[in-house]
Scaffold this active site. Sequence first.
Site, PDB file in Angstrom:
ATOM      1  N   GLU A 129       6.977   7.227  55.203  1.00  0.00           N
ATOM      2  CA  GLU A 129       6.470   7.526  56.537  1.00  0.00           C
ATOM      3  C   GLU A 129       6.721   8.984  56.915  1.00  0.00           C
ATOM      4  O   GLU A 129       5.846   9.660  57.471  1.00  0.00           O
ATOM      5  CB  GLU A 129       7.123   6.596  57.567  1.00  0.00           C
ATOM      6  N   CYS A 151      11.923   1.271  57.887  1.00  0.00           N
ATOM      7  CA  CYS A 151      13.346   0.949  58.025  1.00  0.00           C
ATOM      8  C   CYS A 151      13.818   1.200  59.454  1.00  0.00           C
ATOM      9  O   CYS A 151      13.277   2.042  60.175  1.00  0.00           O
ATOM     10  CB  CYS A 151      14.178   1.739  57.024  1.00  0.00           C
ATOM     11  N   ASP A 160      19.189  -1.434  14.934  1.00  0.00           N
ATOM     12  CA  ASP A 160      18.101  -0.489  15.224  1.00  0.00           C
ATOM     13  C   ASP A 160      18.574   0.861  15.737  1.00  0.00           C
ATOM     14  O   ASP A 160      17.787   1.814  15.750  1.00  0.00           O
ATOM     15  CB  ASP A 160      17.143  -1.092  16.247  1.00  0.00           C
TER      16      ASP A 160
END
Length: 382
Positions: free
Chosen positions: A70, A96, A221
């Site tokens: 915002e 918020c 790996d």
Amino acid sequence: MQAIPLIPPTFTAPDRFDSDLSAMRFALTLAEQAIGLSEPNPRVGCIILDSSGQMLGCGHTQAAGQAHAEVMALRDAQAKGHSVLGATAYVTLEPCAHHGRTPPCCDALIAAGLKRALMAVLDPNPLVAGQGQARLQAAGIATECGLLADEAQALNIGFFSRMQRGRPFVRLKIAASLDGRTALLNGASQWITAAAARADGHAWRKRAGAVLTGIGTVRDDDPRLDVRLVDTTTQPLRVVIDSRLETPADARLLAPPGQVLIYCAVPPDSRPEAAAALRAAGAELVCLAGPQAKVDLLAVLADLGRRGINELHIEAGHKLNGSLLREGLVDELLVYLAPKLLGQGREMAAFGPLESLADALQWRWLDCAVVGEDLRLRAHVR
């Protein structure tokens, strides 16, 4: 700090929008630009339109501690010389209403003199949870909520999980052959899938606040577990489940960039040399012992939730996969199938045996897509 473009370079923003739906869709597209940037905050987009539908400003959430969507949209409008008095804001998540690292966004919209605010979905954070909308309404701003709510929640599925369950949304990624083999019997697995699928997998890593594997995969790996094949602003936390603290101090995942967290089932002081070497390499060690001298996986998820991890991306071997599935800790399967048959080899997940087909773990399909030479399947737990 390099400026982050308000509008993604891959498309052109329209000058005007002819409907609330098209405006909110564009706000969601902006919100997607916060992937790999805004953690642990949600991914939010905002656009501000005048009464004719002309876009006055737009923005998306920045890195934690920086401006929310915002405020970015208001700054964008101001930079362009536009007044937002009497305008309408389209926000993909309720503004918020609390002081965190930044002031409340609802106060910024009120101070700007907006007339109307549309929110896709309410914020699940207990510190907000409708209070942002209530404060906007109390200030005389007309509000609506629910437009493209499912899409907005899906974009922030991990944030909703952390707020509502106290733990991340868990996505288990598996690369396998057409007959369901993830490696040969000797452990060889690189590479079953092709380059396009591997790049797509990195895009899903980018979504996650943390990437987790097991000590077996580290040994077999030696993965890096970082995001390399797609652009990202931040790197996820790298997490290893290592019950006996056997991670080599020269493992590639311990190299920068990013942080490494190792969960063990033995007190680090019981293996002082190994613990010292791993700490010297930059790893944080946490002992969360469960039954049978194994790491307590549910406790791991709770701890990651407390650390602000919204989405947890798992790339592990058949044993850890089986443990996670058996304990019901996986929310989504992300499976890449290569068009090849390997015959004997390691399965996707080691659990069972089941006594009845009715005991099978049940999933529902989300989508299916061809990615380069391979097939990508996504499913959610029922």
